[in-house]
Design a protein around this motif. Structure first.
Motif, PDB file in Angstrom:
ATOM      1  N   PHE A 141       0.837  -1.195   0.000  1.00  0.00           N
ATOM      2  CA  PHE A 141       0.000   0.000   0.000  1.00  0.00           C
ATOM      3  C   PHE A 141       0.878   1.252   0.000  1.00  0.00           C
ATOM      4  O   PHE A 141       1.977   1.253   0.540  1.00  0.00           O
ATOM      5  CB  PHE A 141      -0.921   0.006   1.233  1.00  0.00           C
ATOM      6  N   CYS A 142       0.371   2.323  -0.602  1.00  0.00           N
ATOM      7  CA  CYS A 142       1.133   3.561  -0.702  1.00  0.00           C
ATOM      8  C   CYS A 142       1.241   4.240   0.664  1.00  0.00           C
ATOM      9  O   CYS A 142       0.227   4.636   1.252  1.00  0.00           O
ATOM     10  CB  CYS A 142       0.462   4.505  -1.700  1.00  0.00           C
ATOM     11  N   THR A 143       2.463   4.369   1.147  1.00  0.00           N
ATOM     12  CA  THR A 143       2.685   4.930   2.484  1.00  0.00           C
ATOM     13  C   THR A 143       2.208   6.372   2.584  1.00  0.00           C
ATOM     14  O   THR A 143       1.550   6.760   3.568  1.00  0.00           O
ATOM     15  CB  THR A 143       4.181   4.861   2.838  1.00  0.00           C
ATOM     16  N   LYS A 144       2.506   7.176   1.586  1.00  0.00           N
ATOM     17  CA  LYS A 144       2.142   8.600   1.627  1.00  0.00           C
ATOM     18  C   LYS A 144       0.619   8.779   1.622  1.00  0.00           C
ATOM     19  O   LYS A 144       0.082   9.607   2.369  1.00  0.00           O
ATOM     20  CB  LYS A 144       2.762   9.332   0.444  1.00  0.00           C
ATOM     21  N   THR A 145      -0.068   8.015   0.800  1.00  0.00           N
ATOM     22  CA  THR A 145      -1.526   8.114   0.757  1.00  0.00           C
ATOM     23  C   THR A 145      -2.134   7.615   2.065  1.00  0.00           C
ATOM     24  O   THR A 145      -3.084   8.208   2.588  1.00  0.00           O
ATOM     25  CB  THR A 145      -2.080   7.311  -0.431  1.00  0.00           C
ATOM     26  N   ARG A 146      -1.582   6.540   2.602  1.00  0.00           N
ATOM     27  CA  ARG A 146      -2.058   6.032   3.895  1.00  0.00           C
ATOM     28  C   ARG A 146      -1.918   7.088   4.978  1.00  0.00           C
ATOM     29  O   ARG A 146      -2.803   7.255   5.820  1.00  0.00           O
ATOM     30  CB  ARG A 146      -1.286   4.770   4.289  1.00  0.00           C
ATOM     31  N   GLU A 147      -0.802   7.807   4.968  1.00  0.00           N
ATOM     32  CA  GLU A 147      -0.579   8.841   5.986  1.00  0.00           C
ATOM     33  C   GLU A 147      -1.647   9.923   5.919  1.00  0.00           C
ATOM     34  O   GLU A 147      -2.112  10.419   6.950  1.00  0.00           O
ATOM     35  CB  GLU A 147       0.814   9.450   5.808  1.00  0.00           C
TER      36      GLU A 147
END
Length: 280
Positions: A141-147
């Motif tokens: 999963f995309c870390t930046k989007t998750r954040e």
């Protein structure tokens, strides 16, 4: 299929979480793909001036069971609409005491227990994509989007867990108690029927993918707790669907205002470096 530095958002709505009213200026678009037809029409519109495309994973009338969702067509259709991001919602069962029904989980890992699904766009049968793709999946999963999703949930005061491992089973049946306890021992935190292969295909398509999982029940591992049932799942979803919607409505404008050039370039390069082309 060029990537853009500006985010355009594909939204895949799960059971009870695919309300088209979140979009302004809606239009419908029926498309076909090299992999067949998507689950339903694409609903094109905007959320606070950010271009979005909404797709009901199981069809708008929930007629497609998890094993039969055309995940490849769904992802391909969103990619062809120039979506750089895929934000999805999914109902899930909780395998942990601390993840209570109604809680949200921004999952960061998965375990695959599916058996009947096409898990790659590079299947050797479609001339659009040639070669064999061995896509890395250490960070699905995309870390930046998750954040962004996690911070949004905090700002909205929602009970949200910032990570979790999703185990995806084939379905459509729910787990036996022995399976539910086994999945807990494996380290899974939540359980559903749709994360795989969706997250894998999005990675192969070079898209930023993140999932908002909503716990609806305790599966069937928990003693003295009513086992999961369709009625219980739908009742919890109906009472809490507005949580996932509020995150999307708040997070999407922020995602749309951010710079994504580096991350999208990395995703694209990862795919290119993962494909072994046929020998000439």
């Amino acid at each position: 299929m060029e990537l853009s530095a500006l985010a355009e958002i594909g939204i895949i709505g799960g059971t009870g979480l695919d309300d088209p009213d979140i979009l302004e200026g809606r239009t419908e678009k029926y498309v076909d793909t090299p992999y067949g037809k998507p689950s339903d029409a694409l609903i094109l519109g905007k959320i606070k001036n950010v271009d979005c495309v909404l797709l009901a994973r199981h069809g708008r009338h929930h007629t497609i069971m998890p094993s039969n969702v055309n995940y490849r067509a769904n992802i391909w259709a969103l990619k062809e609409e120039n979506c750089s991001h895929v934000l999805v919602t999914t109902a899930c069962g909780s395998l942990r005491e601390e993840i209570q029904p109604g809680d949200l989980v921004i999952i960061d890992q998965f375990i695959d227990r599916t058996t009947k699904r096409h898990c790659t766009l590079y299947d050797g049968q479609h001339s659009t994509l040639s070669g064999v793709c061995h896509i890395p999946m250490a960070e699905p999963f995309c870390t930046k989007t998750r954040e962004v999703l996690i911070e949004t949930a905090k700002k909205l005061g929602l009970q949200c867990h910032s990570k979790g491992t999703m185990i995806t089973i084939e379905g459509p049946r729910f787990s036996s108690r022995a399976e539910s306890c086994m999945f807990r021992s494996w380290g899974a935190d939540v359980i559903n029927m749709t994360t795989v292969p969706e997250v894998i295909l999005a990675k192969e398509a070079g898209m930023s993918y993140a999932s908002i999982a909503m716990a609806t029940d305790y599966d069937c591992w928990k003693e003295h707790e009513e086992a999961v049932s369709v009625d219980k799942v739908l009742k919890t979803l109906k009472g809490n669907a507005n949580k996932a919607t509020s995150i999307l409505l708040t997070a999407i404008p922020q995602i749309g205002s951010m710079e994504w050039t580096s991350i999208l370039h990395t995703l694209k390069t990862t795919v290119q470096c993962s494909v072994i082309l046929p020998k000439q």
